[in-house]
Scaffold this motif. Structure first.
Motif, PDB file in Angstrom:
ATOM      1  N   GLU A  46      18.871  32.778  48.950  1.00  0.00           N
ATOM      2  CA  GLU A  46      20.188  33.399  48.855  1.00  0.00           C
ATOM      3  C   GLU A  46      21.019  32.720  47.773  1.00  0.00           C
ATOM      4  O   GLU A  46      20.884  31.520  47.523  1.00  0.00           O
ATOM      5  N   VAL A  48      24.819  31.932  46.907  1.00  0.00           N
ATOM      6  CA  VAL A  48      26.141  31.877  47.533  1.00  0.00           C
ATOM      7  C   VAL A  48      27.095  31.147  46.597  1.00  0.00           C
ATOM      8  O   VAL A  48      26.782  30.055  46.103  1.00  0.00           O
ATOM      9  N   SER A 235      25.921  36.470  42.746  1.00  0.00           N
ATOM     10  CA  SER A 235      26.112  36.109  44.153  1.00  0.00           C
ATOM     11  C   SER A 235      25.664  37.213  45.109  1.00  0.00           C
ATOM     12  O   SER A 235      26.002  38.383  44.934  1.00  0.00           O
ATOM     13  N   ASP A 236      24.929  36.808  46.130  1.00  0.00           N
ATOM     14  CA  ASP A 236      24.717  37.683  47.281  1.00  0.00           C
ATOM     15  C   ASP A 236      25.953  37.683  48.170  1.00  0.00           C
ATOM     16  O   ASP A 236      26.266  38.683  48.811  1.00  0.00           O
ATOM     17  N   ARG A 237      26.631  36.533  48.175  1.00  0.00           N
ATOM     18  CA  ARG A 237      27.777  36.361  49.066  1.00  0.00           C
ATOM     19  C   ARG A 237      28.752  35.386  48.423  1.00  0.00           C
ATOM     20  O   ARG A 237      28.340  34.434  47.757  1.00  0.00           O
ATOM     21  N   LEU A 239      32.200  32.942  49.345  1.00  0.00           N
ATOM     22  CA  LEU A 239      32.999  32.347  50.404  1.00  0.00           C
ATOM     23  C   LEU A 239      34.296  31.829  49.798  1.00  0.00           C
ATOM     24  O   LEU A 239      34.266  31.097  48.807  1.00  0.00           O
ATOM     25  N   SER A 249      34.756  35.664  53.849  1.00  0.00           N
ATOM     26  CA  SER A 249      33.381  35.704  53.378  1.00  0.00           C
ATOM     27  C   SER A 249      32.957  37.156  53.246  1.00  0.00           C
ATOM     28  O   SER A 249      33.315  38.000  54.079  1.00  0.00           O
ATOM     29  N   GLY A 250      32.186  37.455  52.192  1.00  0.00           N
ATOM     30  CA  GLY A 250      31.713  38.818  52.047  1.00  0.00           C
ATOM     31  C   GLY A 250      30.813  38.974  50.847  1.00  0.00           C
ATOM     32  O   GLY A 250      30.637  38.054  50.042  1.00  0.00           O
ATOM     33  N   ALA A 251      30.191  40.148  50.731  1.00  0.00           N
ATOM     34  CA  ALA A 251      29.424  40.473  49.535  1.00  0.00           C
ATOM     35  C   ALA A 251      30.323  40.363  48.314  1.00  0.00           C
ATOM     36  O   ALA A 251      31.542  40.543  48.393  1.00  0.00           O
ATOM     37  N   GLN A 254      32.648  43.320  47.425  1.00  0.00           N
ATOM     38  CA  GLN A 254      33.650  43.552  48.474  1.00  0.00           C
ATOM     39  C   GLN A 254      34.746  42.507  48.422  1.00  0.00           C
ATOM     40  O   GLN A 254      35.940  42.832  48.460  1.00  0.00           O
TER      41      GLN A 254
END
Length: 272
Positions: A46, A48, A235-237, A239, A249-251, A254
């Protein structure tokens, strides 16, 4: 881990553990609480990105993973196993802080690219990349040099292997630092504001290299940056941190395009 911060987490049959997991991690410097009971999971492979104002605890997370700082409370797990701590006693039911020797072994799984390049000025580019795999991992020089040449090709510096760092631009030096971190074959790569020390015209070349690494490898990536375009691309996510806590926190799309928290909206306005 339920109630007891020293308890070893129960194994989950057939479950793939997170690459990194912070469980109720607190870090204090004197009376200053930098991280406050942080729970954070990063899956294998992932990507992040951590964003937020200076002093919100982002870089401290990376420094804890590099064992440059020690956890005050809580525990860090890597691949489901204690990383900041080690089981004590025959039943393994209690965790105690890991020794310096244990930490030195564990940190080999984690690579970090810092804000400053910290290259050895008396060595050429190839030697800078080869040094740690030979002396820390015990690789043969021949194997380490072959891998280093591949990595320098990956970061676009295969024509600079004989150059000294002082003959390189800041962007080129940072690309050498990225190759040097990858030469240790880390499972997890940490990026700490890797473009902050660069002139603006050099930022793009370093971010392009990191985009390629994110696209073409399976490495787990944990990144601190104020470059929101880069954060969106890799980024997948994402923070959002404030005062030692994750507040949102989010995609990537978004969180960057439709953040829910006013503090996030305020921060994003300040960096765009």
């Amino acid at each position: 881990m339920d109630g007891n911060p020293d308890a070893v987490p129960d194994a989950v049959p057939d479950a793939v553990p997170d690459a990194v997991r912070f469980e109720r991690v607190t870090k204090r410097f004197g009376d200053n609480t930098v991280l406050d009971g942080l729970d954070l999971s990063v899956g294998r492979g992932e990507r992040v990105t951590l964003i937020g104002p200076s002093g919100s605890g982002k870089t401290t997370i990376l420094r804890l993973l590099m064992t440059l700082e020690r956890v005050t409370e809580g525990v860090i797990l890597v691949d489901g196993l204690p990383y900041s701590h080690t089981p004590s006693g025959s039943d393994g039911g209690k965790l105690v802080p890991a020794s310096e020797r244990e930490l030195a072994t564990r940190r080999r799984r984690v690579g970090m690219v810092f804000q400053q390049f910290n290259l050895f000025p008396h060595m050429n580019v190839l030697e800078n990349v080869v040094e740690a795999p030979v002396h820390v991992l015990g690789e043969s020089r021949e194997a380490a040099e072959a891998h280093a040449r591949d990595l320098l090709g990956l970061v676009g510096l295969d024509d600079k292997i004989d150059a000294r760092p002082t003959r390189l631009s800041g962007g080129q030096q940072q690309r050498v630092a990225i190759a040097r971190a990858l030469a240790m074959r880390p499972e997890i790569l940490l990026l700490d504001e890797v473009t902050s020390a660069l002139d603006p015209e050099l930022v793009a070349e370093v971010l392009d290299v990191l985009r390629d690494i994110a696209r073409d490898t399976e490495i787990t990536l944990l990144c601190v940056t104020h470059e929101m375009g880069f954060a969106r691309d890799v980024s997948d996510r994402i923070l959002m941190f404030d005062q030692g806590r994750i507040i949102e926190s989010g995609a990537a799309a978004q969180l960057l395009d439709a953040p829910e928290h006013e503090r996030t909206r305020s921060f994003l306005r300040s960096v765009r």
